[in-house]
Enzyme design. Sequence first.
Site, PDB file in Angstrom:
ATOM      1  N   LYS A 197       1.039  -1.179  -0.141  1.00 53.53           N
ATOM      2  CA  LYS A 197      -0.260  -0.136   0.173  1.00 53.53           C
ATOM      3  C   LYS A 197       1.070   1.236   0.131  1.00 53.53           C
ATOM      4  O   LYS A 197       1.803   1.513   0.925  1.00 53.53           O
ATOM      5  CB  LYS A 197      -0.828  -0.136   1.018  1.00 53.53           C
ATOM      6  CG  LYS A 197      -1.929   1.309   1.208  1.00 53.53           C
ATOM      7  CD  LYS A 197      -2.702   1.183   2.942  1.00 53.53           C
ATOM      8  CE  LYS A 197      -3.636   2.344   2.462  1.00 53.53           C
ATOM      9  NZ  LYS A 197      -4.564   2.397   3.477  1.00 53.53           N
ATOM     10  N   LYS A 251      -2.200  -1.576  -4.324  1.00 56.50           N
ATOM     11  CA  LYS A 251      -2.941  -0.338  -3.425  1.00 56.50           C
ATOM     12  C   LYS A 251      -2.129   1.038  -3.820  1.00 56.50           C
ATOM     13  O   LYS A 251      -1.443   1.022  -3.208  1.00 56.50           O
ATOM     14  CB  LYS A 251      -4.225  -0.490  -2.455  1.00 56.50           C
ATOM     15  CG  LYS A 251      -4.543   1.214  -2.051  1.00 56.50           C
ATOM     16  CD  LYS A 251      -5.567   0.731  -0.909  1.00 56.50           C
ATOM     17  CE  LYS A 251      -6.223   2.058  -0.585  1.00 56.50           C
ATOM     18  NZ  LYS A 251      -6.744   2.278   1.106  1.00 56.50           N
TER      19      LYS A 251
END
Length: 327
Positions: A197, A251
């Site tokens: 992330k 992400k």
Amino acid sequence: MAFPQRRLRRLRRTPTLRRLVAETRLGVDDLVAPLFVREGIDAPHPIGSLPGVVQHTRDSLRAEVKRLRDVGIGAVILFGIPAAKDPEGLGASDPDGIVQVALRDLRDDVGDDVVLMADLCLDEYTDHGHCGLLTPDGLVDNDATLGRYAEAAMAQADAGADVCAPSGMMDGQVMAIRDALDDVGHPEVAILAYAAKYASSLYGPFREAVDVEIAGGGDRRAYQQDMGNAREAMEEIRTDIAEGADMVMVKPALAYLDILARARAEVDVPLAAYHVSGEYSMIKAAAERGWIDGDAVALEHLTAIKRAGADLILTYLAGEVAEVLTA
Ligand code: PBG
């Protein structure tokens, strides 16, 4: 020879030929719908920077999940907005916290027809907006935070979550959650780790959706990844799998398709990608101005994410794309 023998256009001539040779097929089974539920409101609240997405009441959430089920969506991920925030983010682990209450509602409504995922983090619940507990100096305290994540995991599992999805990027979070789930008799609950992330500017609209402002104009660069680092993402992914993640996530999605492709080549657990709030909002904003065809770009984005290697895609487009795919 006037032309090459092999002409690639032959298989593009008709829609059925194109369908026959399609390498990537986006389906409703690939999609996970992120949903926001807010404590203490009596009507859904629109989110200005996420057109078409709302903060749900308990009741409107129930209706929305039934609607999504009816268009074929098989999974949702919940984010909660508590009525009050505090330094420890107590709402994240309160059995009566908004997400826990919503999980019970939804399990009653849809049984096992929809996979219920819960985002597991503190930022929606803390008054300082960070994903973890703070030291007296205002730094995010990795190891103290793990205990809070464990408590949140237990509360989510008790409330009926199928999947806990830790998104805080603390080191050791997957192991802490796996241990907690096993200790309290929830070995069946799976973990979807937000593994790679990045500290992205594409989360802007989401912060409005969950009413989060990071104290002192701070950011998450001390725990989320630097945008230029790819090898480090593989370390994050390998570490999370070693700690017990059942599925791993990259992400955001589109700016990180290389990471997704690389992860796909390296690991065999299910791979998720999060098409985040900013990615959604850019489509909506340009479409609203008539500059792009929003539906077409939505399909192009999601197909690209699947082609790069994602098995599942978390996207605010889930409901509308399901309607297009099943039309
Ligand atoms: C943190 C979390 C964030 C998102 C999902 N989980 C925000 C952040 O890291 O600041 C972003 C999702 C999106 O932008 O759609 N709990």
